[in-house]
Every structure is written in C-alpha cells, then in structure tokens.
Scaffold this motif. Structure first.
Motif, PDB file in Angstrom:
ATOM      1  N   ARG A  46       0.181  18.572  -4.404  1.00 35.76           N
ATOM      2  CA  ARG A  46       0.608  17.478  -3.533  1.00 35.76           C
ATOM      3  C   ARG A  46      -0.523  17.042  -2.615  1.00 35.76           C
ATOM      4  NH1 ARG A  46       6.336  20.087  -1.572  1.00 35.76           N
ATOM      5  NH2 ARG A  46       7.068  20.692  -3.656  1.00 35.76           N
ATOM      6  N   ASN A  47      -1.568  16.471  -3.229  1.00 36.49           N
ATOM      7  CA  ASN A  47      -2.681  15.951  -2.448  1.00 36.49           C
ATOM      8  C   ASN A  47      -2.826  14.457  -2.704  1.00 36.49           C
ATOM      9  OD1 ASN A  47      -4.008  15.713  -4.963  1.00 36.49           O
ATOM     10  ND2 ASN A  47      -4.802  17.793  -4.788  1.00 36.49           N
ATOM     11  N   THR A  48      -3.858  13.877  -2.119  1.00 33.95           N
ATOM     12  CA  THR A  48      -4.010  12.421  -2.199  1.00 33.95           C
ATOM     13  C   THR A  48      -4.197  11.929  -3.625  1.00 33.95           C
ATOM     14  OG1 THR A  48      -6.380  12.726  -1.759  1.00 33.95           O
ATOM     15  CG2 THR A  48      -4.962  12.274   0.129  1.00 33.95           C
ATOM     16  N   ILE A 123     -10.354  10.548   7.282  1.00 32.17           N
ATOM     17  CA  ILE A 123     -10.242   9.140   6.872  1.00 32.17           C
ATOM     18  C   ILE A 123      -9.076   8.918   5.920  1.00 32.17           C
ATOM     19  CG2 ILE A 123     -11.418   7.271   5.637  1.00 32.17           C
ATOM     20  CD1 ILE A 123     -14.063   8.423   6.662  1.00 32.17           C
ATOM     21  N   VAL A 124      -8.946   9.798   4.938  1.00 29.39           N
ATOM     22  CA  VAL A 124      -7.905   9.631   3.911  1.00 29.39           C
ATOM     23  C   VAL A 124      -6.695  10.474   4.291  1.00 29.39           C
ATOM     24  CG1 VAL A 124      -7.376   9.730   1.443  1.00 29.39           C
ATOM     25  CG2 VAL A 124      -9.724   9.286   2.193  1.00 29.39           C
ATOM     26  N   THR A 125      -5.809   9.892   5.078  1.00 33.53           N
ATOM     27  CA  THR A 125      -4.581  10.578   5.487  1.00 33.53           C
ATOM     28  C   THR A 125      -3.449  10.234   4.526  1.00 33.53           C
ATOM     29  OG1 THR A 125      -3.903   8.736   6.920  1.00 33.53           O
ATOM     30  CG2 THR A 125      -5.293  10.452   7.897  1.00 33.53           C
ATOM     31  N   VAL A 131       0.276   3.691   2.111  1.00 39.87           N
ATOM     32  CA  VAL A 131      -0.016   2.267   2.297  1.00 39.87           C
ATOM     33  C   VAL A 131      -0.790   1.729   1.097  1.00 39.87           C
ATOM     34  CG1 VAL A 131      -1.310   0.585   3.675  1.00 39.87           C
ATOM     35  CG2 VAL A 131       0.055   2.347   4.817  1.00 39.87           C
ATOM     36  N   ALA A 132      -1.760   2.514   0.617  1.00 32.40           N
ATOM     37  CA  ALA A 132      -2.572   2.092  -0.531  1.00 32.40           C
ATOM     38  C   ALA A 132      -1.720   1.961  -1.790  1.00 32.40           C
ATOM     39  CB  ALA A 132      -3.700   3.094  -0.764  1.00 32.40           C
ATOM     40  N   ILE A 133      -0.799   2.923  -2.003  1.00 35.36           N
ATOM     41  CA  ILE A 133       0.076   2.870  -3.179  1.00 35.36           C
ATOM     42  C   ILE A 133       0.985   1.643  -3.121  1.00 35.36           C
ATOM     43  CG2 ILE A 133       2.000   4.010  -4.346  1.00 35.36           C
ATOM     44  CD1 ILE A 133       0.695   6.689  -3.589  1.00 35.36           C
TER      45      ILE A 133
END
Length: 330
Positions: A46-48, A123-125, A131-133
C-alpha cells in the motif's frame, strides 16, 4: 476458413470474434480483481506506486466489464441512434486514456523516487496521490468525450438528424482525424515518449548511484537494487502497452493518410484483440516480476480459491498473517 453447416461465413466470424473477446474479458477481470485484492490484503504494497497500479487495474477491469462488451455490440453493427453509438464509442476511448495516464503517473512517481529519495516522502503524500489519480480519470473523461461535443461525423452524413438510426460502427461516428491527430499523436505518442525518457533517466540514475555506492552501506545498495528491479517490471508494462496498442493506431493512420490502401479485416481484428489483451497481461507481469505481489497472490489462491488452510486458519484472509509471511524484498 470453413463454416459449420447452416451458419453463414460472416456469422461464423462473429461467433469466433465474440468467443475470443469473451475469453479476454474474463481473463482481464479475474486477473485485475486479484491485483486489487492483493494490494488490499498486503500492507507492504500500500504505497504510492501501487495506488497508481490499482487505478490501472480498475481501468483494466473496466475493459473486461464494459469496453469489450461494447466493442462486441459495435462490431455487430446494430441499429442505434447516432449519439447512442457515439457515446458507446467514446467510452472505449475513455478507458484507453485512463490506462495510459495511469502508466504515465507511475513513471513520474518512480522518477521522483530515485531522483529525490530523501525528499520523496515529503513531496509525494498519499493525499496528493489521490488527487493525481482523480485528475487522471477526469482528464480521461474530458479527452474521451471530445467527439460528443462536435468532433464527430454527424455533418458528414448530410441530412442525418441526431434522432435518426444508423448502423453502429466505431468508424461511422468517430472521425479519423480525431483518432490520428488528437487521440494517437496527442494522447498516446506524447505520453509514451515522455515515459520512455523517464524510464531511461531512472535507469541512468540508479546505475550511477549503484556505481557510486559500491563501497557504501549495504542498505543504500539494497535500496537502489530494489528500485532497479521494480523499474524494470514497470517499464515492461509500458512496453507491452505500446506493443499491444500501436498496431491498431498504425492501421488508423494508414486508413487516414492513404485512402486507397487496403487493410484486411483479419488484420483489424488482430489489432483489436491485441489492444484488449493488454489488460490481461499486466497481472501476469506483476505476478512473475514482483516477489511481494507473487507471494501474496499464492497465499490468497491457497487460502481462498483452493480452500487450503494455512496452519490453523481456514479459507480466510488475515492481513497480519499474510504480512508476516511476505518477504518485503522484491
């Protein structure tokens, strides 16, 4: 190709086409549902990056559940209203766009992870990932629905009104200049070019760091070797996407730029099959290339599908139990 007694040749072709598409749809749905299940069960996944992989898996599930059935309906040439057929065709484009944008997001995520490893988690939370997805899916809908707002073939049909019925075919409602200039060059070639450049830079940075850290700590060396292996796996996913989708787009370009050129119907069918089978290939890449994924998948298969209990438990999934048995290394 010989046909069965009492079956017309075209009907025989339709039956073969539907049978193959149904098999691809089933494989795509089952494989990608397992991808989502594996990520939900194994906390170490379960990571980015795997958040984007789940988004890609959802798009691939939609291919099996929605796109392939719609493609079958469109291939049969049923009589529908113009905008009904156009909407069905646009749904096919939306799912394609979501897949390639998810792949692009994965490439950007991996690039940031190796380029700025110390600041990456700041930076990558997880919130920014969500939001990106959402942005990828919104953009997919916007670009895929462009033909609904006028870039279609309604004017080319002369006096045809939007309420009139037509024989529903993809090429009957979607303009080929949209497919070539906007969809292919703008939203396939451009993202693929960016991804190739990103993965090239990822491999360069990793190998550079491995060379520099030959005498450094073991943990640093292990980190970059793990990143290299995962990058290779994800680059393979991008490569398979290109191999599966480029043939049908190249045929579209031939049709658009060379009106006198003839493309056999068999070649068109192969191109369609390749574009759809791509959705069933990604889970295989994860299973064969990513150890954490493979081990968890085996656990799920043994404990649920085959109902083989692990020690004292029976046919149930326990996240902590699986986590304890999963090797955190790739």
């Amino acid at each position: 190709m010989s046909s069965s007694p009492g079956i017309k040749p075209q009907e025989h072709v339709d039956m073969v086409y539907i049978s193959i598409e149904t098999a691809i749809a089933l494989a795509s749905v089952v494989g990608n549902v397992l991808v989502v299940l594996v990520v939900c069960v194994n906390r170490t996944l379960r990571n980015t990056t795997f958040s984007f992989i789940v988004s890609l898996a959802v798009a691939d599930i939609a291919v099996g559940v929605l796109v392939i059935p719609l493609a079958i309906v469109i291939s049969l040439g049923l009589n529908t209203k113009f905008y009904t057929c156009l909407f069905f065709s646009c749904l096919l484009l939306i799912i394609t766009q979501s897949s390639i944008l998810s792949l692009l997001a994965i490439a950007i995520d991996r690039y940031l992870r190796v380029k700025i490893p110390t600041r990456y988690s700041i930076i990558v939370t997880q919130g920014r990932i969500y939001v990106a997805i959402c942005s990828c899916w919104i953009l997919s809908f916007v670009t895929g629905l462009v033909p609904m707002f006028g870039w279609n073939t309604l004017d080319a049909h002369g006096n045809l009104s939007s309420s009139s019925e037509i024989v529903c075919k993809f090429t009957t409602v979607i303009r080929m200049d949209y497919m070539v200039y906007f969809n292919f060059f703008g939203w396939v070639v451009a993202p693929l070019t960016i991804m190739i450049a990103l993965y090239g830079e990822i491999f360069r940075v990793i190998r550079q760091q491995l060379n520099r850290r030959a005498e450094a700590t073991c943990d640093a060396d292990k980190y970059y070797r793990k990143e290299l292996k995962l990058a290779k796996s994800l680059a393979l996913v991008v490569f398979l996407f290109a191999v599966c989708w480029l043939p049908i787009h190249i045929m579209n370009c031939i049709t658009f730029f060379c009106s006198k050129c003839y493309i056999p119907e068999f070649a068109t069918y192969v191109g369609i099959f390749m574009s759809h089978v791509n959705s069933a290939l990604n889970p295989m890449v994860y299973a064969f290339r990513i150890k954490r994924f493979r081990v968890t998948l085996i656990q799920i298969t043994r404990r649920c599908m085959l109902c083989k209990p692990s020690e004292t438990t029976s046919c149930s999934i326990s996240t902590p139990a699986i986590k304890d048995k999963v090797d955190v290394n790739l």
